[in-house]
Design a protein around this motif. Structure first.
Motif, PDB file in Angstrom:
ATOM      1  N   GLY A   1     -32.638 -57.396  43.946  1.00 37.99           N
ATOM      2  CA  GLY A   1     -33.650 -58.443  43.883  1.00 37.99           C
ATOM      3  C   GLY A   1     -33.061 -59.839  43.860  1.00 37.99           C
ATOM      4  N   LYS A   2     -33.881 -60.783  44.234  1.00 36.40           N
ATOM      5  CA  LYS A   2     -33.446 -62.181  44.295  1.00 36.40           C
ATOM      6  C   LYS A   2     -33.038 -62.648  42.904  1.00 36.40           C
ATOM      7  CE  LYS A   2     -34.788 -66.636  46.269  1.00 36.40           C
ATOM      8  NZ  LYS A   2     -33.619 -66.691  47.137  1.00 36.40           N
ATOM      9  N   GLY A   3     -31.907 -63.333  42.858  1.00 35.66           N
ATOM     10  CA  GLY A   3     -31.372 -63.793  41.583  1.00 35.66           C
ATOM     11  C   GLY A   3     -30.432 -62.803  40.943  1.00 35.66           C
ATOM     12  N   HIS A   4     -30.354 -61.586  41.523  1.00 37.13           N
ATOM     13  CA  HIS A   4     -29.479 -60.554  40.969  1.00 37.13           C
ATOM     14  C   HIS A   4     -28.501 -60.050  42.037  1.00 37.13           C
ATOM     15  CE1 HIS A   4     -32.003 -60.397  37.385  1.00 37.13           C
ATOM     16  NE2 HIS A   4     -33.046 -60.415  38.193  1.00 37.13           N
ATOM     17  N   GLU A   5     -28.139 -60.938  42.944  1.00 44.18           N
ATOM     18  CA  GLU A   5     -27.249 -60.537  44.036  1.00 44.18           C
ATOM     19  C   GLU A   5     -25.907 -60.007  43.521  1.00 44.18           C
ATOM     20  OE1 GLU A   5     -30.132 -63.559  45.632  1.00 44.18           O
ATOM     21  OE2 GLU A   5     -28.836 -63.413  43.863  1.00 44.18           O
ATOM     22  N   ASN A   6     -25.410 -60.626  42.456  1.00 43.67           N
ATOM     23  CA  ASN A   6     -24.115 -60.182  41.907  1.00 43.67           C
ATOM     24  C   ASN A   6     -24.177 -58.731  41.454  1.00 43.67           C
ATOM     25  OD1 ASN A   6     -22.365 -62.450  42.177  1.00 43.67           O
ATOM     26  ND2 ASN A   6     -23.494 -63.483  40.551  1.00 43.67           N
ATOM     27  N   GLN A   7     -25.311 -58.340  40.833  1.00 42.42           N
ATOM     28  CA  GLN A   7     -25.439 -56.959  40.391  1.00 42.42           C
ATOM     29  C   GLN A   7     -25.449 -56.005  41.580  1.00 42.42           C
ATOM     30  OE1 GLN A   7     -26.959 -59.624  39.098  1.00 42.42           O
ATOM     31  NE2 GLN A   7     -28.061 -59.151  37.200  1.00 42.42           N
ATOM     32  N   GLY A   8     -26.115 -56.411  42.667  1.00 42.49           N
ATOM     33  CA  GLY A   8     -26.116 -55.579  43.864  1.00 42.49           C
ATOM     34  C   GLY A   8     -24.724 -55.398  44.436  1.00 42.49           C
ATOM     35  N   VAL A   9     -23.955 -56.486  44.441  1.00 43.94           N
ATOM     36  CA  VAL A   9     -22.580 -56.410  44.944  1.00 43.94           C
ATOM     37  C   VAL A   9     -21.731 -55.516  44.046  1.00 43.94           C
ATOM     38  CG1 VAL A   9     -20.469 -57.741  45.327  1.00 43.94           C
ATOM     39  CG2 VAL A   9     -22.656 -58.613  46.161  1.00 43.94           C
ATOM     40  N   GLU A  10     -21.890 -55.657  42.720  1.00 45.01           N
ATOM     41  CA  GLU A  10     -21.119 -54.834  41.784  1.00 45.01           C
ATOM     42  C   GLU A  10     -21.402 -53.347  42.029  1.00 45.01           C
ATOM     43  OE1 GLU A  10     -18.818 -55.165  39.701  1.00 45.01           O
ATOM     44  OE2 GLU A  10     -18.707 -57.266  39.109  1.00 45.01           O
ATOM     45  N   LYS A  11     -22.663 -53.019  42.249  1.00 44.38           N
ATOM     46  CA  LYS A  11     -23.006 -51.622  42.515  1.00 44.38           C
ATOM     47  C   LYS A  11     -22.340 -51.138  43.794  1.00 44.38           C
ATOM     48  CE  LYS A  11     -26.898 -48.457  43.233  1.00 44.38           C
ATOM     49  NZ  LYS A  11     -26.293 -47.873  44.447  1.00 44.38           N
ATOM     50  N   TRP A  12     -22.350 -51.992  44.822  1.00 43.04           N
ATOM     51  CA  TRP A  12     -21.739 -51.601  46.097  1.00 43.04           C
ATOM     52  C   TRP A  12     -20.236 -51.409  45.930  1.00 43.04           C
ATOM     53  CZ3 TRP A  12     -18.219 -53.576  49.701  1.00 43.04           C
ATOM     54  CH2 TRP A  12     -18.256 -52.985  50.964  1.00 43.04           C
ATOM     55  N   ILE A  13     -19.587 -52.276  45.188  1.00 44.18           N
ATOM     56  CA  ILE A  13     -18.148 -52.136  44.943  1.00 44.18           C
ATOM     57  C   ILE A  13     -17.868 -50.861  44.160  1.00 44.18           C
ATOM     58  CG2 ILE A  13     -16.182 -53.133  43.673  1.00 44.18           C
ATOM     59  CD1 ILE A  13     -17.154 -55.882  44.514  1.00 44.18           C
ATOM     60  N   ASP A  14     -18.741 -50.570  43.183  1.00 45.66           N
ATOM     61  CA  ASP A  14     -18.583 -49.326  42.420  1.00 45.66           C
ATOM     62  C   ASP A  14     -18.660 -48.112  43.331  1.00 45.66           C
ATOM     63  OD1 ASP A  14     -18.366 -50.782  40.124  1.00 45.66           O
ATOM     64  OD2 ASP A  14     -20.382 -50.333  39.373  1.00 45.66           O
ATOM     65  N   ASP A  15     -19.530 -48.198  44.347  1.00 45.28           N
ATOM     66  CA  ASP A  15     -19.709 -47.085  45.279  1.00 45.28           C
ATOM     67  C   ASP A  15     -18.600 -46.994  46.318  1.00 45.28           C
ATOM     68  OD1 ASP A  15     -22.015 -46.637  43.923  1.00 45.28           O
ATOM     69  OD2 ASP A  15     -23.345 -47.477  45.443  1.00 45.28           O
ATOM     70  N   HIS A  16     -17.745 -48.014  46.394  1.00 41.60           N
ATOM     71  CA  HIS A  16     -16.649 -48.045  47.380  1.00 41.60           C
ATOM     72  C   HIS A  16     -15.337 -48.307  46.647  1.00 41.60           C
ATOM     73  CE1 HIS A  16     -20.238 -48.738  49.830  1.00 41.60           C
ATOM     74  NE2 HIS A  16     -19.554 -48.301  50.855  1.00 41.60           N
ATOM     75  N   PRO A  17     -14.865 -47.309  45.870  1.00 43.62           N
ATOM     76  CA  PRO A  17     -13.624 -47.505  45.107  1.00 43.62           C
ATOM     77  C   PRO A  17     -12.471 -47.939  46.004  1.00 43.62           C
ATOM     78  CG  PRO A  17     -14.695 -45.447  44.499  1.00 43.62           C
ATOM     79  CD  PRO A  17     -15.425 -45.968  45.701  1.00 43.62           C
ATOM     80  N   GLY A  18     -11.707 -48.912  45.522  1.00 44.82           N
ATOM     81  CA  GLY A  18     -10.547 -49.400  46.264  1.00 44.82           C
ATOM     82  C   GLY A  18     -10.858 -50.481  47.267  1.00 44.82           C
TER      83      GLY A  18
END
Length: 869
Positions: free
Chosen positions: A843-860
């Motif tokens: 959601g808007k205003g929570h872009e950082n959380q979305g990125v963190e989740k994506w990084i968590d899903d792509h280890p390394g």
């Protein structure tokens, strides 16, 4: 006589109840879990010896000093044999079950005593409840309430209720009728007669019934350990399944001590609360003579003071003992629970405890449960178990997979290939294949020693192997457990006796003993399985990081057998210590198996610098900018990001107010900006190839496939094309080239922005209305909606673009490390699409959380995007 399908009727009834009353079972599960958790929290909170002290004070109050002393020594022994936590869990379950049982049984008993019709109706029901084998109650318990304490509580209530109802009815019926008649003669209300006359006089009998309830409940708690009830039942079950004499005897001793305490205390409680009991106690004390001090009991007020003091001490110690959280490991899991189930086979137990250790190091709170194969698969299908590591597919567990596959997720095979077989000691000469077993049943006592009856190998052996080789009438398959089979194998080999056992490869038994795997020329056991990790439905979505780790998990035979050996050497109850011993021999393996998304990141050479990054409000621009912001911060940079329209963005790049942007569509879409500012900017390299610009319409709009078709259906679209920001290159090209080429100049092009365009598309799509929108590829809208990209046979949109990073001409010198990372950076369509989706979901205003989740899903991925030497 025709067979009456009673079992099928019961099964159908259970299925109907499960399908139509699931809401009721979920409500009961929630209530009972809450009740159990509350009692367990209270009992588990104090230091063990403090709670033992409280129990000893209660024993002193009820039975005297010797009982208090033996209580303290008995429970201290339980602490010393490391069964205290299990004892508290079992005591909590017993208390919950007994409180509910008594609350239901006493009114039923009173009704049965006051009405012979009620008593007659209840009697056959109570007979059924009391005589039905206790373990049978666990089957519907699992189906209705899943695994864990709730089916144990419900089964315990059903099994232990009859004595309380019967004894309550008997006690009231045995009250002298003349006393009741006297009370009635004086005009006493029936309710007062019940509470003032009948219940007090019936109390000894009722308390005897309650005592039986507690004893039966405790016996049922042990059986409930088979379905994940935990506690001492779990310890007893593990001891039986692993033929561990030490564990079985220790858990059994704890059960005995707990049973004796509960039995003696409930018996003594009758003497405290019953007038008849107090009279009998006074006579017993008078007969003691000089030993009266042993039977002296503190007054209720004094005993209560002692309990309160100890409880306050326990509360203070618990408060002061808080450490603010666990030390060590990483915070990937943030304390989230993950439940792991396993059948008590060596490879299953070893890998389950391996993952328990890994998940704990990564900040999760894993819980492990040993179960039979049937309850394990059923529990996973219900969602009670998140993961199992030891599914033998496609053969051994085929029946379970066929039944539950729509409620499970295959996380992949971690070991390939296994084999199922019958094995005999190598001193058995002339037996090399399954054919050789025929005619030699007398040598083997006419039996093949098997494992758990629910195991897939046992089903294949009985249904197929014995038939294929003509062994059905000659051999009987002896069902037991894996550990019992191995114990029997060890005993036979030491005595040099013939034995045939069900085995599988890999297994440590082939290293310990000289065994012959009997060949299977007819292929009855199948071609061999792979060992799979299975998750419950939705597990990968709920815990994508863990699922990602498990999908990449592999062990070779040397690793697996050495892990099994270390776990076996550590012993039952110390499996995790065995895993830790094994991991010390394999340094770095945890990081390889489960790369942490929250590890301590190395700082870049230019850490501390603060690049200014601009981005347009386009999905790929937002996504990649926030991604690089996150990566740079992990490398110690201090990036600043700014949202700008395309025109101001390029102006800022040319003047140096913006150092770099990641969303330059070149050489076509933003050609006019490149031509204007190319002396002041640099091309940082393409990270995505290739894009396209287009007009798109919903696929339900028939007959519109090209831009020419759009012109012919002008009225259907109300002469309107929904555009995006007016300053974009795509909008300029639409006005200047595309519309004139296809005769679309009389179409009105709205210029409300990308967000407005997507909102209008969603609205029209929901109503199945025609709409034409300006779009581009890649874009997540093509995943969300069924859209048709209108063909451009005249090529007016120009050549496909690449998405490039564009920087101010000074950018490479000011930020050489960052510029190097961008130059080597690439993204696939799947990566970009999933990143955009995660940011949309956040959601808007929570872009950082979305990125963190994506990084968590792509280890390394951080090390790949921004490598630091």
């Amino acid at each position: 006589m025709p067979r009456i399908p009673v079992g099928s009727w019961v099964s159908d009834g259970v299925d109907w109840l499960r399908d139509n009353l699931s809401w009721l079972f979920e409500f009961v599960t929630h209530i009972l879990n809450g009740f159990y958790s509350a009692i367990h929290t209270v009992l588990a909170a104090p230091q063990p010896l403090i709670l033992v002290g409280i129990l000893a004070v209660i024993a002193w109050w009820l039975r005297g000093l010797p009982a208090a002393l033996f209580t303290f020594l008995g429970f201290a022994l339980i602490i010393s044999i490391e069964q205290w936590d299990e004892t508290v869990s079992s005591l909590s379950l017993v208390l919950v079950a007994c409180l509910i049982t008594i609350a239901v049984a006493l009114p039923l008993g009173i009704l049965a005593a006051r009405s012979r019709a009620v008593g007659g109706a209840l009697r056959p029901v109570l007979d059924l409840m009391q005589t039905m084998p206790a373990m049978v109650y666990l089957i519907p318990g699992i189906l209705f309430f899943g695994l864990g304490v709730v089916p144990g509580i419900v089964s315990t209530i059903v099994f232990s209720m009859p004595p309380a109802v019967r004894m309550t009815e008997l006690g009231i019926r045995q009250v002298d009728e003349e006393l009741v008649e006297a009370a009635e003669a004086f005009g006493t209300h029936p309710r007062r007669t019940l509470f003032r006359v009948q219940l007090p006089l019936a109390l000894p009998t009722i308390m005897a019934g309650i005592n039986q309830v507690i004893m039966l409940a405790l016996s049922m708690v042990v059986i409930a350990g088979m379905v994940g009830g935990g506690g001492l039942g779990g310890s007893v079950y593990n001891g039986i399944s692993s033929v561990d004499v030490a564990l079985g005897s220790e858990a059994g001793l704890a059960v005995v001590i707990l049973a004796m305490y509960l039995d003696r205390m409930t018996g003594a409680l009758n003497q405290r609360v019953s007038p008849l009991g107090r009279r009998a106690l006074a006579k017993a004390q008078a007969a003691l003579g000089g030993m009266k001090f042993l039977q002296w009991k503190p007054a209720t007020s004094l005993a209560m003071c002692g309990v309160i003091v100890l409880a306050l001490l326990a509360g203070g110690m618990s408060y002061l003992g808080k450490d603010g959280g666990a030390a060590g490991g990483t915070t990937d899991g943030k304390g989230r629970p993950v439940s792991l189930g396993y059948v008590n086979w060596d490879e299953g137990k070893s890998t389950t405890y391996l993952w328990k250790e890994i998940l704990e190091q990564r900040g999760y709170k894993p819980r492990v449960q040993a179960l039979e194969a049937g309850p394990l698969f059923a529990g996973q299908a219900r969602g009670d178990i998140d993961v199992q590591t030891n599914a033998w597919l496609p053969t051994t567990h085929a029946a379970y997979w066929k039944k539950y596959q729509d409620k499970l997720e295959d996380l992949g095979a971690w070991y390939d290939k296994t084999s199922l077989e019958i094995a005999v000691p190598s001193y058995m000469k002339g037996i090399k294949s399954l054919d050789d077993l025929k005619g030699k049943g007398g040598d083997f006592g006419g039996k093949i020693t098997g494992i758990e009856p629910g195991a897939g190998e046992m089903k294949i052996l009985k249904d197929k192997v014995l038939k294929d080789y003509g062994l059905g009438g000659e051999y009987k398959v002896q069902e037991s457990s894996t550990s019992a089979m191995l114990t029997e194998l060890d005993r036979a080999i030491h005595a040099k006796k013939p034995i045939a056992v069900t085995l599988w490869s890999p297994h440590w038994a082939y290293n310990k003993y000289k065994l012959t795997k009997l060949k299977d020329p007819k292929g009855s056991f199948g071609s061999g399985d792979s060992l799979h990790l299975l998750g419950r439905k939705g597990f990968a979505k709920d815990e994508p990081q863990v699922a990602g780790w498990m999908k990449n998990f592999h062990l070779d035979e040397k690793q697996l057998t050495s892990l099994e050996n270390d776990v076996k050497t550590a012993g039952v109850g110390h499996e995790q210590e065995g895993v830790r011993t094994w991991l010390k021999k394999h340094p770095g393996l945890v990081n390889k198996l489960a790369p942490s998304a929250h590890a301590s990141y190395a700082k870049g050479k230019d850490a501390g610098k603060a690049p200014n990054i601009g981005y347009p409000a386009w999905d790929e621009g937002i996504a990649t900018t926030y991604l690089w912001k996150n990566v740079l911060e992990k490398r110690g940079y201090k990036p600043n990001i700014r949202n700008l329209d395309v025109g101001p963005m390029w102006t800022g790049l040319s003047t140096g107010q913006i150092d770099v942007e990641t969303d330059g569509w070149l050489p076509v879409a933003q050609k006019q900006y490149w031509d204007k500012y190319k002396k002041d900017v640099v091309d940082g390299g393409a990270w995505y190839d290739k894009t396209s610009l287009e007009i798109a319409v919903p696929s339900y709009v028939k007959g519109v496939k090209t831009l020419d078709d759009l012109r012919e259906h002008k009225d259907e679209f109300k002469g309107k094309i929904i555009g995006i920001e007016p300053g974009t290159g795509e909008m300029k090209r639409l006005h200047d080239v595309v519309q004139p080429a296809y005769g679309l100049k009389d179409f009105q092009v709205t210029e409300a922005g990308t967000g407005a365009m997507l909102t209008e598309l969603e609205r029209a799509y929901a109503k199945k209305e025609p709409i034409a929108v300006v779009l581009w590829s890649p874009h997540w809208a093509y995943s969300k909606y069924h859209l048709t990209k209108l063909e451009d046979p005249k090529g007016t949109w120009g050549a496909n673009n690449q998405i490039k990073t564009v920087g101010n001409k000074s950018f490479p010198k000011k930020f050489p490390e960052f510029a190097g990372w961008l130059k080597n950076w690439k993204m696939t369509p799947d990566q970009l699409g999933s990143l955009e989706q995660d940011i949309q979901d956040a959601g808007k205003g929570h872009e950082n959380q979305g990125v963190e989740k994506w990084i968590d899903d792509h280890p390394g991925i951080v090390d790949k995007m921004a490598p630091v030497k």
